[in-house]
Design a protein around this motif. Structure first.
Motif, PDB file in Angstrom:
ATOM      1  N   SER A 124      -0.014   7.571   0.566  1.00 38.08           N
ATOM      2  CA  SER A 124      -1.319   8.426  -0.254  1.00 38.08           C
ATOM      3  C   SER A 124      -1.438   8.157  -1.542  1.00 38.08           C
ATOM      4  O   SER A 124      -0.668   7.500  -2.052  1.00 38.08           O
ATOM      5  CB  SER A 124      -0.692   9.989   0.088  1.00 38.08           C
ATOM      6  OG  SER A 124       0.534  10.227  -0.798  1.00 38.08           O
ATOM      7  N   SER A 125      -2.631   8.367  -1.830  1.00 39.38           N
ATOM      8  CA  SER A 125      -3.040   8.310  -3.104  1.00 39.38           C
ATOM      9  C   SER A 125      -2.316   8.740  -4.283  1.00 39.38           C
ATOM     10  O   SER A 125      -1.678   9.934  -3.826  1.00 39.38           O
ATOM     11  CB  SER A 125      -4.551   8.395  -3.456  1.00 39.38           C
ATOM     12  OG  SER A 125      -5.424   7.972  -2.479  1.00 39.38           O
ATOM     13  N   ASN A 133      -4.036   3.324  -5.010  1.00 39.69           N
ATOM     14  CA  ASN A 133      -3.214   3.084  -3.210  1.00 39.69           C
ATOM     15  C   ASN A 133      -2.658   1.864  -3.174  1.00 39.69           C
ATOM     16  O   ASN A 133      -2.162   1.638  -2.164  1.00 39.69           O
ATOM     17  CB  ASN A 133      -4.766   3.197  -2.389  1.00 39.69           C
ATOM     18  CG  ASN A 133      -5.648   4.376  -2.387  1.00 39.69           C
ATOM     19  OD1 ASN A 133      -5.148   5.146  -2.142  1.00 39.69           O
ATOM     20  ND2 ASN A 133      -6.820   4.177  -2.848  1.00 39.69           N
ATOM     21  N   LYS A 148      -6.748   0.953  -7.278  1.00 38.79           N
ATOM     22  CA  LYS A 148      -7.262   1.854  -6.277  1.00 38.79           C
ATOM     23  C   LYS A 148      -7.864   1.155  -4.829  1.00 38.79           C
ATOM     24  O   LYS A 148      -7.629   1.599  -3.664  1.00 38.79           O
ATOM     25  CB  LYS A 148      -8.674   2.507  -6.614  1.00 38.79           C
ATOM     26  CG  LYS A 148      -8.577   3.666  -7.665  1.00 38.79           C
ATOM     27  CD  LYS A 148      -9.716   4.318  -7.807  1.00 38.79           C
ATOM     28  CE  LYS A 148      -9.581   5.594  -8.776  1.00 38.79           C
ATOM     29  NZ  LYS A 148     -10.678   6.272  -9.203  1.00 38.79           N
ATOM     30  N   SER A 193       0.916  -1.181   0.055  1.00 39.26           N
ATOM     31  CA  SER A 193       0.019  -0.046  -0.010  1.00 39.26           C
ATOM     32  C   SER A 193       0.815   1.180   0.086  1.00 39.26           C
ATOM     33  O   SER A 193       1.891   1.235   0.402  1.00 39.26           O
ATOM     34  CB  SER A 193      -0.862  -0.066   1.197  1.00 39.26           C
ATOM     35  OG  SER A 193      -0.251   0.042   2.303  1.00 39.26           O
TER      36      SER A 193
END
Length: 190
Positions: free
Chosen positions: A99-100, A187, A132, A96
């Motif tokens: 931040s996006s 993400n 995402k 992960s």
């Protein structure tokens, strides 16, 4: 294939959480434990990736383990995956971001790989997927684009990094990288 340190960078900031797999719940005292002990990482399929670490003295050790000999490039740990095995068996790891990713921004996706000495095959290209949402699929085989579409995986981009020659170095860590343009909102990396 051994994998180590998967940074995705904007300028020189690493956006991947736990990029070199150092934060773990315990020492990997056997193989197939990646999904249960590496923090901020998972396996998106039923394939059981491995964590290799210096605290282990058996099959999951560093530098010696069941697949050969390799020192860590950074820290004490690295991941191991079968990218192809008998019966089309595959293993993947999924991390992960802090931040996006921002739409239209360019990012350098880079990681180090080393072919395990006991491998039967070397690769000519490596694919990674940016999503995402987290991927979770009950398969043991290839995580293909058609499979992702059939699972209604929301917004993903698939990327390939092709080598001019095979990734067949069993002694050194080889840098693999590609600059991508984000769709926005990604993400996870698989």
């Amino acid at each position: 294939v051994f994998i180590l340190c998967i940074p995705i960078q904007l300028i020189s900031q690493n956006l991947v959480r736990n990029p070199s797999f150092e934060k773990t719940k315990k020492c990997a005292d056997s193989i197939s434990l990646f999904n249960t002990i590496v923090e901020r990482w998972s396996t998106p399929t039923l394939g059981t990736a491995d964590l290799f670490n210096e605290c282990s003295t058996f099959k999951a050790g560093v530098p010696n383990n069941f697949n050969g000999h390799q020192i860590s490039k950074f820290g004490n740990n690295y991941a191991g995956c079968y990218f192809y095995a008998k019966g089309n068996y595959r293993e993947y790891i999924q991390g992960s971001f802090k931040s996006s990713l921002k739409k239209g921004a360019k990012y350098n996706v880079s990681f180090y790989i080393s072919l395990a000495e006991k491998s039967d095959f070397a690769m000519e290209k490596i694919d990674f997927i940016l999503t995402k949402n987290i991927i979770s699929s009950a398969i043991w085989t290839e995580l293909s684009l058609s499979h992702l579409k059939s699972q209604r995986t929301k917004s993903f981009s698939a990327n390939s990094i092709k080598s001019k020659k095979k990734y067949n170095d069993t002694k050194n860590w080889v840098l693999v990288s590609k600059v991508i343009t984000a769709k926005g909102g990604e993400n996870f990396i698989t």
